[in-house]
Design an enzyme around this catalytic site. Structure first.
Site, PDB file in Angstrom:
ATOM      1  N   VAL A  89     -36.864 -34.719 -34.322  1.00  0.00           N
ATOM      2  CA  VAL A  89     -37.064 -35.958 -35.104  1.00  0.00           C
ATOM      3  C   VAL A  89     -38.060 -36.910 -34.178  1.00  0.00           C
ATOM      4  O   VAL A  89     -39.080 -37.608 -34.797  1.00  0.00           O
ATOM      5  CB  VAL A  89     -35.815 -36.721 -35.414  1.00  0.00           C
ATOM      6  CG1 VAL A  89     -36.194 -37.886 -36.098  1.00  0.00           C
ATOM      7  CG2 VAL A  89     -35.004 -35.591 -36.083  1.00  0.00           C
ATOM      8  N   ASP A  90     -38.064 -36.891 -33.099  1.00  0.00           N
ATOM      9  CA  ASP A  90     -39.201 -37.708 -32.256  1.00  0.00           C
ATOM     10  C   ASP A  90     -40.244 -37.280 -32.491  1.00  0.00           C
ATOM     11  O   ASP A  90     -41.260 -38.099 -32.662  1.00  0.00           O
ATOM     12  CB  ASP A  90     -38.537 -37.585 -30.859  1.00  0.00           C
ATOM     13  CG  ASP A  90     -37.487 -38.815 -30.377  1.00  0.00           C
ATOM     14  OD1 ASP A  90     -37.652 -39.857 -31.134  1.00  0.00           O
ATOM     15  OD2 ASP A  90     -36.899 -38.459 -29.448  1.00  0.00           O
ATOM     16  N   ILE A  91     -40.461 -36.196 -32.490  1.00  0.00           N
ATOM     17  CA  ILE A  91     -41.914 -35.114 -32.409  1.00  0.00           C
ATOM     18  C   ILE A  91     -42.340 -35.534 -33.663  1.00  0.00           C
ATOM     19  O   ILE A  91     -43.454 -35.827 -34.000  1.00  0.00           O
ATOM     20  CB  ILE A  91     -41.729 -33.755 -32.082  1.00  0.00           C
ATOM     21  CG1 ILE A  91     -41.378 -33.565 -30.727  1.00  0.00           C
ATOM     22  CG2 ILE A  91     -43.047 -33.004 -32.463  1.00  0.00           C
ATOM     23  CD1 ILE A  91     -40.851 -32.180 -30.197  1.00  0.00           C
ATOM     24  N   GLY A 136     -43.549 -38.922 -34.344  1.00  0.00           N
ATOM     25  CA  GLY A 136     -44.686 -39.192 -33.810  1.00  0.00           C
ATOM     26  C   GLY A 136     -45.924 -38.674 -34.662  1.00  0.00           C
ATOM     27  O   GLY A 136     -46.917 -39.413 -34.708  1.00  0.00           O
TER      28      GLY A 136
END
Length: 396
Positions: free
Chosen positions: A179-181, A184
């Site tokens: 989810v972070d990736i 981004g």
């Protein structure tokens, strides 16, 4: 030749993964990315280890593998944002930047006088991307978030992992902070779209990007399956919910992945395993039939695939045009001839270790090729140079 964003400056106020991932993409594309870090502390991920990079003498440094994975190509400026000098430096940088990335809690930068409304007064063309767990509005806007909890809340863990009634069954997170990736990635798409729009309107913009929203968007076909059928999807392990056969299958000396995507590929697959009659069987001839009759089909496949090993099947399926592959450990990924040919792993000069291996951008431009010559910066490595260029004191 400079990268396609060599004319763009990014003020990166973000930390950990989502914002820095976007900043690294922009840096790879040639942008001048100035990473603002807490004086004396730096990005939280600098301490997220072991492992830590070893210096030229083989001794561990303070540069964690996690930090090194997401900050390539940037310049680090260490500031105390609680001081007026530090905030003045940010305002001066914002006046000369195209993009701001930030992932502070909602309202934090506004209280410092560094929110969008304040910074657009010094630069009306500024594109300001706010990345938070839950967005700038709504009942959870003030709550902190991490990738793991968002994978759970956003539904990804409900469709990831083996079924509950099988050994090892239960919810699982994805093995990387997905989810972070993806947040981004969405941030990068958003700021580049705003840049394109600025060319037309002359105005900047403020992007409100929430990790929970991204996680919901990532449900993709699983969400649509539910919206069409009214039945919530369940964990199926490695089985695809809509296309078969797609699974991890045991073979004589290990496991392979099969990703048969259409009826034509299934006919070729059946020929390779020596059972061409499967493609004419009304239970298996079409994809809907294979999905509905999967237990019977898999019983046949398990027996057939057990007769040979990984290398045999991967080569045979490749010759026939049937998508399949081995399950590589991370070390074997970098031994794959195709990965080596594409130069996805590069050596970059580093002041502490001499050279630093980095997994680089998958983007390849013919007319504006990317260069990878700047390692993730040491804490405050560029503070003096950047502040002097602004005509500011170097004690901010």
């Amino acid at each position: 030749m400079p990268g396609p964003l060599s004319h763009i400056r990014v003020l990166d106020l973000s930390r950990i993964m989502a914002g820095p991932w976007s900043g690294q993409i922009l840096a790879d594309l040639g942008a001048d990315v100035i990473k603002i870090e807490r004086a004396g502390e730096g990005d939280d991920t600098r301490r997220w280890g072991p492992p830590f990079l070893k210096d030229k003498d083989g001794k561990p440094t303070k540069e964690s593998g996690y930090y090194l994975s997401v900050n390539r190509g940037k310049r680090s400026v260490a500031l105390d944002l609680k001081s007026e000098e530090g905030r003045a430096a940010v305002r001066a940088l914002a006046a000369r930047s195209d993009i701001v990335l930030e992932n502070f809690k909602a309202g934090t930068l506004e209280r410092m006088g560094l929110g969008y409304e304040a910074l657009r007064q010094v630069n009306p063309r500024l594109i300001y991307c706010s990345i938070t767990g839950f967005g700038l509005t709504g009942p959870m806007k003030d709550d902190a978030a991490y990738d793991f909890m968002i994978q759970a809340m956003g539904g990804l863990m409900s469709v990831t992992g083996a079924p509950d009634d099988t050994p090892g069954g239960g919810p699982q997170k994805v093995g990387v902070p997905i989810v972070d990736i993806m947040t981004g990635m969405y941030a990068t798409i958003g700021v580049l779209a705003a840049l394109a729009n600025r060319e037309k309107t002359g105005k900047g913009d403020h992007i409100d990007l929430a990790m929970l929203d991204v996680s919901v968007a990532m449900l993709a076909n699983q969400a649509m399956n539910y919206l069409v059928s009214g039945t919530p999807p369940v964990r199926r392990g490695n089985r695809h919910p809509n296309i078969q056969p797609q699974n991890v299958y045991p073979v004589a000396d290990g496991h392979i992945v099969l990703a048969v995507g259409n009826d034509g590929q299934f006919r070729k697959f059946a020929e390779v395993i020596g059972m061409p009659e499967l493609a004419d069987n009304p239970d298996f001839a079409t994809n809907p039939g294979r999905v509905e009759n999967l237990p019977a089909l898999e019983a046949i496949l398990l027996e057939a695939l057990a007769k040979n090993g990984v290398d045999h099947w991967v080569a045979a399926f490749a010759r026939a045009g049937v998508p399949s592959g081995p399950i590589n450990t991370v070390d074997r990924v970098f031994e794959e001839p195709q990965v080596q040919h594409r130069k996805m792993l590069r050596d970059i000069p580093h002041p502490l270790s001499g050279d630093l291996k980095q997994v680089v951008s998958p983007l390849n431009f013919r007319n504006a090729p990317l260069s990878f010559d700047k390692a993730p910066p040491l804490l405050g490595e560029h503070t003096d140079d950047v502040l002097r260029a602004l005509g500011l004191e170097t004690t901010a």
